[in-house]
Design an enzyme around this catalytic site. Structure first.
Site, short mmCIF file in Angstrom:
data_model
loop_
_atom_site.label_atom_id
_atom_site.label_comp_id
_atom_site.label_asym_id
_atom_site.label_seq_id
_atom_site.Cartn_x
_atom_site.Cartn_y
_atom_site.Cartn_z
N LYS A 10 0.84 -1.21 0.00
CA LYS A 10 0.00 0.00 0.00
C LYS A 10 0.87 1.25 0.00
O LYS A 10 0.62 2.21 -0.73
CB LYS A 10 -0.94 -0.02 1.21
N ASP A 30 -10.53 2.97 4.50
CA ASP A 30 -10.84 1.55 4.33
C ASP A 30 -12.35 1.34 4.20
O ASP A 30 -12.79 0.27 3.80
CB ASP A 30 -10.33 0.74 5.54
N GLN A 89 -4.20 -1.68 9.81
CA GLN A 89 -4.17 -2.98 9.14
C GLN A 89 -4.73 -4.07 10.07
O GLN A 89 -4.32 -4.18 11.22
CB GLN A 89 -2.73 -3.31 8.72
#
Ligand code: NDP
Length: 295
Positions: free
Chosen positions: A58, A125, A102
């Site tokens: 990412k 997200d 994460q």
């Protein structure tokens, strides 16, 4: 825009490259107008190998489109309260457009509590209940990266979706459930008649064989066999697994939830693994970050 031939590969790498070129051009405009490019931060707790790989890819993707990125590594032993306080700091950081924490988190941390603490305006997200609610209602917000990346891929290849029967296998909060909502909404891609299947579904092959569009996110390598797929179906394979393979230098190969070699000849279009959904997921995260920056 690409045109379909028989057994078309829905090439997520190619589609991503095209979309990322557009994102990079926008990032330059943002930098010129505001004095800084879009900025994404990723919080990584502990040292789980897979999570580390995901986060690093990412960050690398941010560099590739000219975004600023910050990787915040925190020890496995961090307490829930300490992590919450880091999240609150990031919420207030005006130099930051969006951030992700994460998953999975260590078992002593309640991941739902962390997700709830993230400012929905920085939740790139798309996991915060406010963004999930906005998605369900069709209101502006951040869509979760994997389902939204799949939508971008279907759009890129002009896959017809109106009136089709879309079967989604797997109902996780981050993939299957939002995917089913997006494919059922009154938009493109969407307007499908959707079936959401899971581990309690009775006679799954009878259901998957009805699918014009089959989206599989169950986390079981090679689970979908050729006899479970209708001739001419579009198949999207979300699964990604490392399978030991002594013939490879790395010692493993990647495969999805679908038996690609057997299933592909029956399909009108199918995603490869790797190079299908994976790159599109990261591209969606970049799109969300750009969107957050422009809010
Ligand atoms: P989860 O483990 O959270 O969910 C799996 C889902 O599959 C559950 O809903 C489960 O049903 C269902 N399921 C499990 N076994 C069966 C079965 N035998 N028949 C029917 N349904 C079944 O997985 P995720 O959604 O997080 O991920 C799925 C896969 O996608 C994984 O391989 C993951 O690594 C991959 N992934 C890839 C991404 C990418 O960018 N390429 C991004 C995210 C995930 P139930 O709810 O009843 O338990």
């Amino acid at each position: 825009m690409s045109v379909l031939t028989s057994h078309q590969l829905l090439d997520g790498k190619r589609a991503s490259d095209a979309i990322r070129r557009e994102i990079a051009a926008k990032a330059l405009e943002v930098k010129a107008a505001r004095g800084r490019p879009p900025h994404l931060a990723a919080v990584l707790v502990g040292s789980d190998g897979a999570s580390q790989t995901y986060v690093e890819s990412k960050v690398k993707a941010c560099d590739g489109v000219g975004f600023r990125s910050t990787l915040i590594r925190l020890p496995e032993t961090i307490s829930e309260e300490e992590l919450l306080s880091r999240v609150k700091q990031l919420n207030k950081d005006k130099e930051l457009d969006g951030f992700i924490v994460q998953l999975p988190l260590p078992s002593h941390i309640d991941a739902d509590r962390i997700t709830l603490a993230i400012d929905p305006a920085k939740d790139v997200d798309g996991f915060h209940p406010v963004n999930v609610g906005n998605m369900v209602l069709g209101l502006p917000g951040f869509l979760p990266a994997t389902p939204s990346g799949i939508c971008e891929l279907l759009r890129h290849y002009s896959i017809a979706t109106v009136g089709k029967h879309c079967v989604v296998v797997g109902r996780s909060n981050i993939v299957g459930t939002p995917m089913s909502i997006l494919m059922g909404r009154n938009a493109y891609p969407g307007n499908c008649t959707v079936t959401l299947a899971h581990s309690r579904t009775v006679d799954l092959p009878a259901i998957t064989r009805q699918a014009d569009i089959l989206i599989v996110a169950i986390g079981k390598p090679g689970f979908i066999t050729a006899d479970m797929v209708k001739e001419g179906a579009v198949v999207v394979d979300v699964g990604i697994h490392r399978i030991p393979d002594a013939t490879r230098k790395s010692g493993f190969r990647l495969m999805g939830d679908v038996q690609f070699d057997a299933v592909a000849p029956k399909c009108s279009a199918i995603t490869p693994v790797p190079g299908g959904v994976g790159p599109m997921t990261i591209t969606s995260l970049l799109l969300n970050t750009l969107k957050a920056c422009l809010l």
